[in-house]
Design a protein around this motif. Sequence first.
Motif, PDB file in Angstrom:
ATOM      1  N   UNK A 104      11.272 -21.811  -4.645  1.00 44.67           N
ATOM      2  CA  UNK A 104      10.804 -22.667  -3.568  1.00 44.67           C
ATOM      3  C   UNK A 104       9.343 -22.389  -3.238  1.00 44.67           C
ATOM      4  N   UNK A 105       8.972 -21.115  -3.271  1.00 44.24           N
ATOM      5  CA  UNK A 105       7.570 -20.756  -3.067  1.00 44.24           C
ATOM      6  C   UNK A 105       6.701 -21.422  -4.138  1.00 44.24           C
ATOM      7  N   UNK A 106       7.168 -21.368  -5.375  1.00 47.99           N
ATOM      8  CA  UNK A 106       6.412 -21.961  -6.483  1.00 47.99           C
ATOM      9  C   UNK A 106       6.278 -23.476  -6.307  1.00 47.99           C
ATOM     10  N   UNK A 107       7.389 -24.153  -6.020  1.00 40.73           N
ATOM     11  CA  UNK A 107       7.370 -25.612  -5.915  1.00 40.73           C
ATOM     12  C   UNK A 107       6.483 -26.089  -4.777  1.00 40.73           C
ATOM     13  N   UNK A 108       6.563 -25.416  -3.624  1.00 38.30           N
ATOM     14  CA  UNK A 108       5.756 -25.839  -2.480  1.00 38.30           C
ATOM     15  C   UNK A 108       4.277 -25.574  -2.725  1.00 38.30           C
ATOM     16  N   UNK A 109       3.968 -24.459  -3.364  1.00 37.64           N
ATOM     17  CA  UNK A 109       2.568 -24.098  -3.581  1.00 37.64           C
ATOM     18  C   UNK A 109       1.952 -24.794  -4.792  1.00 37.64           C
ATOM     19  N   UNK A 110       2.751 -24.983  -5.860  1.00 40.28           N
ATOM     20  CA  UNK A 110       2.207 -25.518  -7.108  1.00 40.28           C
ATOM     21  C   UNK A 110       2.537 -26.993  -7.340  1.00 40.28           C
ATOM     22  N   UNK A 114       5.485 -33.747  -5.311  1.00 38.94           N
ATOM     23  CA  UNK A 114       6.841 -34.123  -5.744  1.00 38.94           C
ATOM     24  C   UNK A 114       7.940 -33.443  -4.919  1.00 38.94           C
ATOM     25  N   UNK A 115       7.718 -32.183  -4.522  1.00 38.25           N
ATOM     26  CA  UNK A 115       8.736 -31.459  -3.753  1.00 38.25           C
ATOM     27  C   UNK A 115       8.951 -32.094  -2.393  1.00 38.25           C
ATOM     28  N   UNK A 116       7.844 -32.350  -1.673  1.00 36.95           N
ATOM     29  CA  UNK A 116       7.972 -32.976  -0.353  1.00 36.95           C
ATOM     30  C   UNK A 116       8.490 -34.409  -0.473  1.00 36.95           C
ATOM     31  N   UNK A 117       8.157 -35.086  -1.573  1.00 38.71           N
ATOM     32  CA  UNK A 117       8.613 -36.468  -1.770  1.00 38.71           C
ATOM     33  C   UNK A 117      10.139 -36.537  -1.823  1.00 38.71           C
ATOM     34  N   UNK A 118      10.734 -35.615  -2.570  1.00 34.22           N
ATOM     35  CA  UNK A 118      12.188 -35.600  -2.679  1.00 34.22           C
ATOM     36  C   UNK A 118      12.830 -35.394  -1.308  1.00 34.22           C
ATOM     37  N   UNK A 119      12.299 -34.451  -0.547  1.00 32.88           N
ATOM     38  CA  UNK A 119      12.872 -34.181   0.764  1.00 32.88           C
ATOM     39  C   UNK A 119      12.565 -35.296   1.763  1.00 32.88           C
ATOM     40  N   UNK A 120      11.464 -35.993   1.574  1.00 36.39           N
ATOM     41  CA  UNK A 120      11.173 -37.152   2.418  1.00 36.39           C
ATOM     42  C   UNK A 120      12.258 -38.207   2.233  1.00 36.39           C
TER      43      UNK A 120
END
Length: 322
Positions: A104-110, A114-120
């Motif tokens: 999760x650290x990797x996805x949010x930082x790197x 796309x990560x926030x899009x999925x959760x949106x």
Amino acid sequence: MSSWKEAWNKTPGPVTKADYLKLGAKGFCMGTADLIPGVSGGTIAFITGIYDHLLEAVASLDKKFFKNLLTFNIKDALSQVHARFILPLAIGMITAILSLARLMHYLINEQPIPTWALFFGLIAASIVIVWKDLDHPTKASSLGYISLGAVFAWVMVSLIPVSTPSDWWFIYICGVIGITAMILPGLSGSFLLLILGKYEYITGAIKNPFVVDNISVLAIFLCGTISGLLGFSKILNYFMKHYRNQTMAILTGILIGSMKKVWPWKEVLETKVVRGKVKILREANIFPSELNSETILAIILIVVGFVAVMVMDNYGSKKNSN
């Protein structure tokens, strides 16, 4: 109580192995969401149809349960608490937190967009689901409660992360506040830890749980989460039973207000270096400047997240009606 099996089977929970696996998977999804600042495990619980049961299960951890536990009447304690529900859910959550903290650290930082899009997409769909659960959602009273929840969440996600002490008492308070938020759909416990300046501190301890200093930090934080869980869940359970429509309207508003935080495209306005790390103090939501491959992927993930939740809700509704 005559046997351990009888005590185990007395309270609500899964029956078949498939049911246990499904509940564990839901716990895994909740644990994953709780790692992400801006996303709530409570939202996932609501989406997957276990929110009311979650509140009742936590409320079953009452004075009588602890009295039986402290007097070693273990079978009576087990027969009272919703152990068949709590245990597989907790195993799923803990597994997710321990195994995915680094990812999760990797996805949010790197890969933030796309990560926030999925959760949106996930949260957008959950707003629709919660809205459908309201009685007369367009009435003035319901809209008032929705507005109240939206303003509250908007203000909360707009707060600036600060630097705070690492004393035991503050870690305990962070545990209380973090778990309280995690119970509420739309209000992220991880984000409040970020606001309190302890998100990286706690997740860093989780990533290396067997270091002596980290063990004490996690133990104190766990004591805070247990205290907050036992206290606030009972309050929320009461309001859900006696003022369900008003409570659901406020939760709908909280989900709407929290959308500001999970909007994928942002522009950083102000940063500050704290202990050698760059902290974002202010940022603004923007529209994507160009339709490149990353933007297309983000739009696809928003749609995928939205559709996945609606399909799960439709499946759950059909199952409950049969």
